[in-house]
Write a protein that holds these residues in place. Structure first.
Motif, mmCIF file in Angstrom:
data_model
loop_
_atom_site.group_PDB
_atom_site.id
_atom_site.type_symbol
_atom_site.label_atom_id
_atom_site.label_comp_id
_atom_site.label_asym_id
_atom_site.label_seq_id
_atom_site.Cartn_x
_atom_site.Cartn_y
_atom_site.Cartn_z
ATOM 1 N N THR A 84 0.854 -1.176 0.000
ATOM 2 C CA THR A 84 0.000 0.000 0.000
ATOM 3 C C THR A 84 0.895 1.232 0.000
ATOM 4 N N THR A 85 0.308 2.392 -0.244
ATOM 5 C CA THR A 85 1.107 3.618 -0.227
ATOM 6 C C THR A 85 1.675 3.868 1.163
ATOM 7 N N GLN A 86 0.946 3.534 2.214
ATOM 8 C CA GLN A 86 1.453 3.742 3.567
ATOM 9 C C GLN A 86 2.623 2.807 3.864
ATOM 10 N N GLN A 87 2.509 1.547 3.452
ATOM 11 C CA GLN A 87 3.610 0.603 3.664
ATOM 12 C C GLN A 87 4.857 1.052 2.909
ATOM 13 N N ALA A 89 5.607 4.130 1.924
ATOM 14 C CA ALA A 89 6.124 5.351 2.552
ATOM 15 C C ALA A 89 6.908 5.003 3.813
ATOM 16 N N ASP A 90 6.396 4.075 4.591
ATOM 17 C CA ASP A 90 7.098 3.653 5.810
ATOM 18 C C ASP A 90 8.455 3.038 5.479
ATOM 19 N N SER A 95 6.775 10.670 4.137
ATOM 20 C CA SER A 95 5.333 10.782 4.381
ATOM 21 C C SER A 95 4.560 10.163 3.219
ATOM 22 N N ARG A 96 3.345 9.777 3.493
ATOM 23 C CA ARG A 96 2.492 9.209 2.442
ATOM 24 C C ARG A 96 2.241 10.221 1.327
ATOM 25 N N LEU A 99 5.240 10.316 -0.917
ATOM 26 C CA LEU A 99 5.298 9.115 -1.753
ATOM 27 C C LEU A 99 4.316 9.220 -2.904
ATOM 28 N N ILE A 100 3.116 9.686 -2.650
ATOM 29 C CA ILE A 100 2.116 9.819 -3.712
ATOM 30 C C ILE A 100 2.623 10.782 -4.789
#
Length: 152
Positions: A84-87, A89-90, A95-96, A99-100
């Motif tokens: 996912t975008t959060q994974q 980014a982590d 930050s998410r 990354l986006i």
């Protein structure tokens, strides 16, 4: 395959000395059999059939044991795993929203599942490798400039 699949190992779940000793034994075996594509693992009793594994697997296993022996946890991730975008980014420690921005500017390939973005682990690691190379090159250039100016 019966049983639970383990994707990560915490350092407290493993005896570091045992992991270190096992890694050393694997490295010694690989060093003494440099041309072998397969590694034969015999049980301590020696009566059972040998477990035969590819050399690359033995190398990876030794690396995992090295990390565990140093008190670090490990996680195994298939290259084609989608994050996912959060994974993602982590994993990049950003930050998410940042990354986006990278995704939308096509610096990292992704696909959409409905309205959600998915990034392959392999694509993320390739981006990270490229960024690390660029960062290292910039640091080298800065060091060279500092030496030219007599600041270093």
């Amino acid at each position: 395959m019966p049983g639970k699949t383990i994707g990560s190992i915490n350092p407290e779940d493993v005896d570091a000395e045992v992991a270190e000793r096992a890694a050393r034994r694997i490295r010694d075996y690989l060093a003494s059999h440099p041309g072998d594509d397969l590694a034969e693992v015999l049980g301590e009793t020696g009566d059972d059939d040998a477990l035969v594994i590819p050399r690359a697997t033995a190398i990876l296993f030794a690396q995992i044991l090295d990390h565990l022996g140093q008190g670090r946890g490990v996680q195994i991730m298939p290259r084609e795993a989608e994050l996912t975008t959060q994974q993602a980014a982590d994993m990049l420690n950003v930050s998410r929203p940042y990354l986006i921005g990278l995704l939308e500017s096509r610096k990292i390939p992704f696909r959409k599942v409905g309205r959600h973005r998915r990034i392959t682990f392999e694509a993320l690691m390739e981006y990270k490798r490229q960024e690390d190379l660029e960062r290292r090159s910039a640091a080298d250039d800065l060091t060279d400039l500092s030496e030219e100016l007599g600041l270093y």
